[in-house]
Design a protein around this motif. Structure first.
Motif, PDB file in Angstrom:
ATOM      1  N   GLU A  75      42.702  47.863  55.120  1.00 24.61           N
ATOM      2  CA  GLU A  75      43.725  48.902  55.077  1.00 24.61           C
ATOM      3  C   GLU A  75      43.736  49.567  53.710  1.00 24.61           C
ATOM      4  OE1 GLU A  75      45.694  49.936  57.652  1.00 24.61           O
ATOM      5  OE2 GLU A  75      44.438  48.603  58.832  1.00 24.61           O
ATOM      6  N   THR A  76      44.073  50.825  53.673  1.00 29.90           N
ATOM      7  CA  THR A  76      44.091  51.588  52.428  1.00 29.90           C
ATOM      8  C   THR A  76      45.059  50.985  51.420  1.00 29.90           C
ATOM      9  OG1 THR A  76      43.609  53.548  53.727  1.00 29.90           O
ATOM     10  CG2 THR A  76      44.352  53.906  51.495  1.00 29.90           C
ATOM     11  N   ALA A  77      46.225  50.544  51.875  1.00 29.47           N
ATOM     12  CA  ALA A  77      47.209  49.938  50.974  1.00 29.47           C
ATOM     13  C   ALA A  77      46.646  48.667  50.347  1.00 29.47           C
ATOM     14  CB  ALA A  77      48.500  49.646  51.720  1.00 29.47           C
ATOM     15  N   ASP A  78      45.923  47.879  51.131  1.00 30.81           N
ATOM     16  CA  ASP A  78      45.314  46.651  50.615  1.00 30.81           C
ATOM     17  C   ASP A  78      44.279  46.981  49.541  1.00 30.81           C
ATOM     18  OD1 ASP A  78      46.818  45.170  52.388  1.00 30.81           O
ATOM     19  OD2 ASP A  78      45.195  44.973  53.869  1.00 30.81           O
ATOM     20  N   VAL A  79      43.473  47.973  49.810  1.00 23.06           N
ATOM     21  CA  VAL A  79      42.441  48.363  48.855  1.00 23.06           C
ATOM     22  C   VAL A  79      43.080  48.849  47.563  1.00 23.06           C
ATOM     23  CG1 VAL A  79      40.599  50.030  48.408  1.00 23.06           C
ATOM     24  CG2 VAL A  79      40.722  48.899  50.614  1.00 23.06           C
ATOM     25  N   GLU A  80      44.120  49.660  47.690  1.00 25.78           N
ATOM     26  CA  GLU A  80      44.783  50.202  46.501  1.00 25.78           C
ATOM     27  C   GLU A  80      45.434  49.088  45.683  1.00 25.78           C
ATOM     28  OE1 GLU A  80      45.242  52.872  43.803  1.00 25.78           O
ATOM     29  OE2 GLU A  80      44.258  53.322  45.693  1.00 25.78           O
ATOM     30  N   SER A  81      46.069  48.126  46.348  1.00 26.83           N
ATOM     31  CA  SER A  81      46.693  47.025  45.607  1.00 26.83           C
ATOM     32  C   SER A  81      45.637  46.159  44.922  1.00 26.83           C
ATOM     33  CB  SER A  81      47.582  46.180  46.519  1.00 26.83           C
ATOM     34  OG  SER A  81      46.808  45.482  47.464  1.00 26.83           O
ATOM     35  N   LEU A  82      44.504  45.963  45.579  1.00 28.11           N
ATOM     36  CA  LEU A  82      43.426  45.182  44.966  1.00 28.11           C
ATOM     37  C   LEU A  82      42.827  45.913  43.765  1.00 28.11           C
ATOM     38  CD1 LEU A  82      41.637  43.759  48.127  1.00 28.11           C
ATOM     39  CD2 LEU A  82      42.993  42.494  46.458  1.00 28.11           C
ATOM     40  N   ARG A  83      42.704  47.227  43.857  1.00 28.07           N
ATOM     41  CA  ARG A  83      42.200  47.999  42.719  1.00 28.07           C
ATOM     42  C   ARG A  83      43.148  47.898  41.538  1.00 28.07           C
ATOM     43  NH1 ARG A  83      40.126  53.212  46.055  1.00 28.07           N
ATOM     44  NH2 ARG A  83      38.071  52.387  46.537  1.00 28.07           N
TER      45      ARG A  83
END
Length: 101
Positions: free
Chosen positions: A58-66
């Motif tokens: 999910e985009t939110a997951d990717v953004e939080s990981l970044r």
């Protein structure tokens, strides 16, 4: 007529390639899952993407990981600088054994 046979031959090669690489099986499984869904999703293409794994995280997951990676890189940099400073301070008070020999 030879053009038709050449195209047919290429099509058959491609079909065999899809079967051997497992694409046909994967598509069949996903389509069967969609067929067996009691409530059909409004976005069938999104359903296929999610179940084939093409959608990715999910985009939110990717953004939080970044964001987390960025924070951790900053912390590593800070700790590296602190480590270098502490080593130099330690050298003042306790010269290394190599320097005394």
């Amino acid at each position: 007529m030879t053009t038709y046979r050449a195209a047919d031959s290429k099509r058959e090669e491609f079909r065999k390639y899809l079967e051997q690489s497992g694409v046909v099986d994967a598509l069949t499984k996903v389509l069967v899952n969609l067929y067996e869904e009691p409530e059909k999703p409004s976005q069938a293409l999104e359903f296929l993407r999610q179940h084939l794994g093409a959608a990715g995280p999910e985009t939110a997951d990717v953004e939080s990981l970044r964001l987390e990676v960025s924070e951790l890189r900053g912390k590593v940099s800070q700790l590296t600088d602190e480590n270098a400073e502490l080593k130099s301070r330690l050298e003042k008070y306790e010269p290394s054994e190599e320097a005394t020999e």
